[in-house]
Design an enzyme around this catalytic site. Structure first.
Site, short mmCIF file in Angstrom:
data_model
loop_
_atom_site.label_atom_id
_atom_site.label_comp_id
_atom_site.label_asym_id
_atom_site.label_seq_id
_atom_site.Cartn_x
_atom_site.Cartn_y
_atom_site.Cartn_z
N LEU A 145 0.82 -1.20 0.00
CA LEU A 145 0.00 0.00 0.00
C LEU A 145 0.85 1.26 0.00
O LEU A 145 0.57 2.22 -0.72
CB LEU A 145 -0.93 -0.01 1.22
CG LEU A 145 -1.78 1.24 1.45
CD1 LEU A 145 -2.76 1.44 0.30
CD2 LEU A 145 -2.52 1.14 2.78
N ASN A 146 1.92 1.28 0.79
CA ASN A 146 2.78 2.45 0.85
C ASN A 146 3.56 2.63 -0.45
O ASN A 146 3.85 3.75 -0.87
CB ASN A 146 3.73 2.36 2.04
CG ASN A 146 2.99 2.35 3.36
OD1 ASN A 146 2.79 1.30 3.96
ND2 ASN A 146 2.56 3.51 3.82
N HIS B 79 -6.99 -0.72 -0.39
CA HIS B 79 -5.66 -1.15 -0.83
C HIS B 79 -5.66 -1.42 -2.33
O HIS B 79 -4.74 -1.02 -3.06
CB HIS B 79 -5.23 -2.41 -0.08
CG HIS B 79 -4.91 -2.17 1.36
ND1 HIS B 79 -4.09 -3.01 2.08
CD2 HIS B 79 -5.27 -1.19 2.22
CE1 HIS B 79 -3.97 -2.56 3.32
NE2 HIS B 79 -4.69 -1.46 3.43
N TYR C 154 -11.43 6.03 6.44
CA TYR C 154 -10.90 5.43 5.22
C TYR C 154 -11.51 6.05 3.97
O TYR C 154 -10.91 5.98 2.89
CB TYR C 154 -11.06 3.90 5.27
CG TYR C 154 -9.97 3.30 6.11
CD1 TYR C 154 -8.72 3.03 5.57
CD2 TYR C 154 -10.16 3.07 7.46
CE1 TYR C 154 -7.69 2.53 6.35
CE2 TYR C 154 -9.14 2.57 8.25
CZ TYR C 154 -7.90 2.30 7.68
OH TYR C 154 -6.87 1.81 8.46
N HIS D 258 -12.47 -3.09 8.38
CA HIS D 258 -12.32 -1.97 9.31
C HIS D 258 -13.61 -1.66 10.08
O HIS D 258 -13.68 -0.68 10.80
CB HIS D 258 -11.85 -0.72 8.57
CG HIS D 258 -10.44 -0.81 8.09
ND1 HIS D 258 -9.38 -0.89 8.94
CD2 HIS D 258 -9.92 -0.85 6.83
CE1 HIS D 258 -8.25 -0.96 8.25
NE2 HIS D 258 -8.56 -0.95 6.97
N HIS E 216 -19.39 1.05 22.37
CA HIS E 216 -20.23 1.86 21.51
C HIS E 216 -21.52 2.21 22.22
O HIS E 216 -21.88 1.59 23.23
CB HIS E 216 -20.53 1.14 20.19
CG HIS E 216 -19.32 0.89 19.35
ND1 HIS E 216 -18.50 -0.20 19.51
CD2 HIS E 216 -18.77 1.62 18.33
CE1 HIS E 216 -17.50 -0.14 18.63
NE2 HIS E 216 -17.65 0.95 17.91
#
Length: 739
Positions: A142-143, A196, A259, A416, A467
């Site tokens: 990803l980087n 990604h 995201y 996520h 939550h």
């Protein structure tokens, strides 16, 4: 190095001029945009600031030796951060070269790219292989995608400066091998519908456009398969598939705002490249302008101070002022001059160097009349077709308190996502009142696992216990089963904002647990007798079996008072449970409410808040605090409040009430420190219709009729001696008692 120093010194002596024969070029920023920037940027303060700050950063970088280290460190480490600094420095130097025409900047980019081109063929996979898809320059692919997206733009900015031999050598040594690595050697990422995968296809696609490689472009748009499907609506992978599947028709990104902000860069940047090179694709009109809706949705997902709502994995400090969000707003504004985009840009207080950024800078400099835009209550749907839940936003219509109450009933949110169906989030005057924890992660802090997600992220932050939602039998929603949760989403039953005095949202989540359905209604009341809006939270769960129900509120503030029939502070703290996130919550104290409303009043900022719940059966109250079983101190030590009772069908009727103030600590002026709700009642009428009443000391009774099973049909009931008819689950009435 000496050569670059001489170039730099010569620039100081003969500053900032544009050659008469200068012909700018670029991959994302078109030549005509650079031509306008050369002539106009000094006229508009935001753009002049953007250029001067960027030039100052680049000039500082040019004073340093070029450093392209052999990859070694994970996120946060020296080599990782240096390669990030390099691609930003190259990108910015390329832009300054285009604006000034000074070869010094192009030479810098060329020298660094040549160094990378020499090194890249010698690299294996990154030595820190802790990712499912390791990169070469970085610990995760990803980087590397990020590096390419910015560096290929730098290359495009200086292409006219490079010789044909330079370009061919870089193409053979760097760009084509990098494209092969990102696509072929990471095909599982390239063909993945995920942020990604999106970064990966954008990186390869931008190489394709820069090199004029039609095959790379098509693979990036449609995925790499033996038989390529080139219909955007049917794409199984690639850019189109990510647009089709990750965004709803309202522009909501299924992984959540944090995201969304990250993924919007490759979406918008690559879309701009497509638009510049193949305008016939009409990419910004695709799916009814979905990419532009995505930017407007990102704005909607922030509060009035610009902070993103931290749903799903999220760093709470992230805001619309992040560089990626600024760039997204600017790129979108080129294609749609929206009032809300301009208001967001005004809040951001800066622009990026682009055509949209230039237009924004010009409009704000000329005193655009819409620098602010009031956000309205709305629903952002989830799912490719907009039929898999969503998030409802309630904003006050009459007052200017900047309150925001949301009800989340989305899909899980991929990897996520969190177990937080029908959860609330409440912000007021810029403060978290009922918060979402966000994520357990310290980005780029090497001491915290190199900045990666920590174990407590899945074990605590993902779990229902942290939550503002209902928990059954001490377990997270769907018993913490990610696969099962990923198949489920809530259903919006009512969204009614047509009334001057109140707004209503009702949603349902079926099979929250096996055999358990949940309904939740939030009501915002703005009455002329109220100093602040009043919020009502109605939770119903139904089951054929007896369960233990726990309603959790993650409040923020200092407790001022409690109303409980019994309460005892814990003499020694212990964890509230052994799993499902409770193992990380200290039990600070416990009490009971048997025959009267329970109440917790706390101070947040300069405002008092009372969380009051009707008691219709014995209810156990627990005060908690995060931090149990946390030897590495990875969690914030923040409070929580739990109400628990047992039964088959249960109701929790609560009010969230802002009231009073502390004007300042110096004059010690304090007002209305106690709740102004006198009583909460609930009774059953004919046809199992529920009547909920809130008696306020202003003389009003706030009445809510709830239809049996929250049905959508027409209903009829008696209220204050008269017959009323309504359609849908909820009917609200404000009745004056004559006081």
């Amino acid at each position: 190095m000496l050569k670059r120093i001489l170039f730099f010194l010569s620039f100081l002596i003969f500053p900032f001029f544009v050659r008469a024969d200068w012909q700018p070029s670029g991959l994302v920023i078109k030549a005509e945009t650079f031509a306008r920037l050369q002539k106009e940027y000094k006229q508009y303060p935001l753009m002049e600031t953007a250029v001067s700050k960027m030039k100052a950063r680049v000039d500082a970088a040019l004073e340093e030796d070029i450093d392209v280290p052999v990859p070694k460190d994970p996120a946060g480490g020296y080599t990782h951060e240096q390669h990030k600094r390099n691609y930003i420095a190259m990108y910015e130097a390329g832009i300054i070269y285009q604006i000034t025409g000074e070869n010094l900047y192009a030479e810098y980019v060329k020298e660094m790219l040549m160094t990378y081109a020499q090194m890249f063929p010698t690299l294996g996979l990154h030595p820190v292989e802790k990712s499912y898809a390791p990169g070469k320059l970085f610990w995760q692919c990803l980087n590397d995608d990020n590096w390419v997206v910015f560096s290929i733009q730098a290359y495009s900015f200086i292409q006219d400066f490079l010789t044909k031999e330079d370009r061919q050598w870089m193409e053979q040594q760097l760009w084509r091998p990098y494209a092969k690595f990102l696509m072929d050697e990471n095909l599982k990422v390239f063909n993945r519908v995920h942020n990604h995968g999106l970064w990966d296809v954008a990186a390869v696609g931008m190489i394709g456009y820069a090199l004029g490689d039609e095959a790379l472009v098509k693979y990036s748009l449609f995925g790499k398969f033996e038989e390529l499907e080139e219909d955007p609506e049917k794409a199984a992978a690639g850019f189109y598939a990510n647009v089709n599947e990750l965004f709803s028709p309202t522009g909501y990104y299924t992984e959540g705002p944090y995201y969304h902000r990250y993924a919007i860069t490759p979406f918008l940047v690559f879309a701009q490249v497509i638009h510049n090179n193949e305008p016939e694709r009409n990419i910004f009109q695709y799916r009814d302008g979905l990419l532009l809706k995505a930017v407007k949705a990102l704005v909607q997902l922030s509060d009035d101070e610009g902070r993103f709502l931290p749903y799903n994995d999220a760093i709470k400090e992230m805001s619309i002022k992040a560089p990626a969000a600024v760039e997204a707003v600017d790129l979108a504004y080129e294609h749609e001059q929206s009032v809300h985009l301009l208001a967001a840009a005004n809040l951001q207080g800066e622009v990026k160097i682009s055509l949209g950024g230039l237009i924004i800078a010009q409009e704000l400099a000329e005193g655009a009349s819409h620098r602010t835009a009031v956000k309205k209550s709305a629903v952002l749907t989830d799912g490719p077709a907009g039929d898999k839940g969503g998030i409802a936003f309630l904003y006050p219509e009459q007052s200017e308190n900047n309150g925001l109450l949301t009800l989340k009933f989305t899909q899980h949110g991929l990897s996520h996502g969190h177990f937080d169906k029908l959860s609330l989030l409440f912000r007021y005057q810029g403060h978290d009142i009922l918060q979402d924890y966000g994520a357990v992660r310290f980005v780029n802090v090497k001491a915290k696992e190199g900045g990666r997600y920590l174990p407590e992220n899945k074990n605590f932050a993902h779990q229902s216990a942290c939550h503002n939602t209902l928990i059954v039998d001490g377990k997270s929603h769907f018993n913490g089963d990610f696969r099962l949760s990923s198949q489920k989403f809530g259903e919006l039953l009512q969204f009614d904002t047509a009334h001057q005095d109140y707004q209503v949202v009702t949603a349902r989540q079926q099979d929250l647990y096996q055999g358990v359905d949940m309904y939740r209604t939030i009501i915002q009341i703005e009455d002329e007798k109220l100093n602040d809006p009043l919020y009502i939270d109605i939770v119903k769960a139904e089951s054929e079996e007896v369960h233990e129900y726990q309603l959790a509120y993650q409040y923020k503030g200092q407790i001022m008072s409690k109303q409980l029939e019994t309460y005892e502070a814990a003499k020694s703290w212990k964890a509230m449970g052994a799993n499902h996130g409770f193992q990380y919550i200290w039990e600070v104290g416990k009490g009971h409410a048997v025959s009267q409303d329970s109440r917790l009043t706390f101070l947040n900022g300069s405002k008092f808040f009372s969380l009051r719940t009707h008691v219709d059966q014995p209810t156990e109250i627990t005060l908690g605090r995060y931090g149990a079983n946390d030897p590495e101190n990875n969690l914030r030590t923040e409070p929580a409040y739990f109400l628990k009772k047992s039964g088959q069908d249960i109701w929790f009727v609560s009010t969230i009430e802002p009231h009073g103030f502390i004007r300042s600590a110096t004059d010690e002026l304090v007002a209305d420190t106690e709740s102004q709700i006198l009583k909460i009642s609930r009774e059953v009428q004919e046809n199992d219709i529920q009547l909920i009443e809130l008696h306020h000391d202003n003389g009003n009774i706030y009445q809510v009729l709830v239809a049996s099973d929250f049905s959508l049909a027409d209903h009829r009931s008696k209220l204050n001696g008269r017959e009323v008819e309504w359609e849908g689950p909820i009917y609200v009435n404000i009745y004056s008692s004559g006081i």
